[in-house]
Design an enzyme around this catalytic site. Structure first.
Site, PDB file in Angstrom:
ATOM      1  N   LYS A  16      41.718  49.869  38.087  1.00 19.59           N
ATOM      2  CA  LYS A  16      42.195  49.648  36.723  1.00 19.59           C
ATOM      3  C   LYS A  16      41.021  49.672  35.742  1.00 19.59           C
ATOM      4  CE  LYS A  16      45.032  46.173  34.270  1.00 19.59           C
ATOM      5  NZ  LYS A  16      45.767  44.904  34.470  1.00 19.59           N
TER       6      LYS A  16
ATOM      7  N   SER B  36      49.939  45.001  32.251  1.00 16.64           N
ATOM      8  CA  SER B  36      48.944  45.967  31.797  1.00 16.64           C
ATOM      9  C   SER B  36      48.452  46.914  32.893  1.00 16.64           C
ATOM     10  CB  SER B  36      47.746  45.213  31.216  1.00 16.64           C
ATOM     11  OG  SER B  36      47.146  44.368  32.183  1.00 16.64           O
TER      12      SER B  36
ATOM     13  N   SER C 221      50.594  41.076  35.071  1.00 15.49           N
ATOM     14  CA  SER C 221      50.181  42.476  34.936  1.00 15.49           C
ATOM     15  C   SER C 221      50.124  43.258  36.233  1.00 15.49           C
ATOM     16  CB  SER C 221      48.808  42.551  34.248  1.00 15.49           C
ATOM     17  OG  SER C 221      48.915  42.160  32.906  1.00 15.49           O
TER      18      SER C 221
END
Length: 442
Positions: free
Chosen positions: A80, A155, A179
């Site tokens: 990520k 996210s 997330s």
């Protein structure tokens, strides 16, 4: 025979051990898959193919010599974009960091590299990873591979979309309010949020959410989630068999709306957990976590305000939504933040009392099915108007309380959209959640 990009990490390493194919073969298949689908879904925002191939060749030599570093040696894993990988961009989804390329890995990334994982790509995030969908001014919006116009949430939306599309079997992600768990649900995947302190952090971006944000995996195969979670935590021991658990199934939180198809799928999932031998008690509404709705904006907005004030690279400012968060945080006082911390301890007591006699809580992982990818949130759920966090009501309390959480895929809507259930364990009960996840997958 399946394409290599379709295989789980477990099946890849089995193939490496048998000499059926090599880590370089697997990487080339994943890179080709990325070339084919990423222009449509916009999940991957950076790659270093030359360096990835070097890592894969090194792994192949270790496998040939019988000297693998871990059960993840040679597995292509994406990271990520709010986690630092030496030599790859780390933009955090904000223009002020567009040229930031770290020279060292942060701790969880270094742990994967030490295990021989092939860290081949960075995945898209919303700005500063503080929103529940995945779009930013640098790279644009991410869509689902089975519904490219709809969001995988956030996210970790880029990570979830990539794994669901076959761009690697696993992704390294963060969870600061859901997330990992919500994007995993939107993408039909498994996602594990470890309990606070289980996976060491450090050498990364400023911890604007403190210890509330943790690092964990998203994957297509629960065995891979188990393997990666234990490696990140520094525990190579297999999960021990656990006895039957007593599970409280909450269909909604404080009467807040949930999509009817999600409710139906999660009710069926509760029956499936019962069939695994666990006791499941269902209640219509669970109210002990209601305080999180007033606590969490203080934590998140104060963190964004601190970052804007202390990082000169961000002088050009954020997008409108994150600017509003920073402005709100700037107007808060130290007593407001202290009040939020006091509120968390009161929440901890209320949750413990509500969960007396139960081992874990089961909820939907998401309150709404995926919505248009450039839209920050659905405006209605089950015919009722909701605010920006209406779709995300089930997850942030576990971050505030440091509890482990696991998303399991629960099925598909009539329109072909994915849904997941969430299991939240007691403090330190990570292994129990992983065990139930393996039972579910089997």
């Amino acid at each position: 025979m399946a394409e290599l990009w379709e295989l789980s990490a477990h099946d890849l390493v089995t193939g490496y051990a048998a000499g059926e194919f090599t880590p370089l073969d697997a990487l080339e298949s994943v890179l080709a898959r990325c070339d084919a689908v990423n222009p449509v879904i916009n999940a991957v925002i950076a790659r270093d193919d030359a360096r990835s191939r070097e890592m894969a060749r090194d792994s192949a030599a270790r496998w040939q010599a019988g000297a693998r570093l871990s059960a993840l040696d040679g597995v292509p894993i994406s990271v990520k974009d709010n986690l630092l990988v030496a030599g790859l961009p780390a933009t955090w989804g904000t223009p002020g960091l567009r040229d930031h390329v770290p020279t060292r890995d942060e701790c969880p990334v270094a742990r994967l590299r030490a295990g021989g994982a092939v860290l081949f790509a960075k995945t898209n995030v919303p700005e500063l990873t503080v929103q529940g969908y995945t779009d930013n001014r640098l790279f644009g919006a991410t869509g689902l591979p089975f519904a490219p116009d709809l969001t995988p949430g956030g996210s970790s939306g880029g990570a979830a979309a990539a794994v669901a599309a076959g761009i690697g079997p696993l992704a390294l992600c963060t969870d600061g309010g859901g997330s990992i768990r919500r994007p995993a649900a939107h993408a039909g995947l498994y996602g594990f949020k470890p309990g606070a302190g289980r996976v060491p952090r450090g050498e990364g971006f400023p911890a604007i959410l403190g210890a509330f944000e943790v690092v964990g995996p998203i994957g297509r195969d629960m065995r891979d989630i188990d393997t990666m979670s234990r490696w990140l935590a520094g525990s190579a021991d297999p999960v021990k068999e656990a006895g039957p658990a007593r599970v409280l199934h909450a269909r909604r939180f404080s009467g807040q709306p949930v999509d009817q198809e999600i409710q139906q799928l999660c009710d069926r999932a509760a029956d499936r957990v019962r069939a695994l031998g666990h006791e499941v008690v269902s209640v219509e509404s669970f109210d002990a976590t209601a305080a999180i709705d007033r606590i969490w904006p203080v934590i998140s907005c104060a963190g964004v305000a601190w970052l804007r004030q202390n990082d000169p690279r961000l002088a050009d400012g954020f997008g409108p939504a994150v600017t509003a968060m920073a402005d709100a945080g700037q107007g808060m006082s130290a007593t407001d933040y202290a009040g939020a911390l006091v509120g968390i301890e009161e929440l901890r007591l209320a949750y413990r009392e509500a969960m007396a006699g139960y081992d874990m809580l089961m909820t939907p992982a998401i309150a709404a099915l995926s919505w248009p990818k450039a839209q920050s949130h659905p405006e209605e759920i089950d015919g009722q108007p909701v605010g920006p966090r209406g779709h995300a009501v089930f997850t942030a309390f576990a971050n505030a309380l440091g509890l482990p959480g696991l998303t399991l895929p629960a099925g598909w809507s009539e329109a072909g959209l994915a849904c997941g259930i969430q299991l939240v364990g007691e403090p330190g009960a990570d292994e129990s959640l992983l065990q139930i996840g393996l039972q579910w997958a089997n």
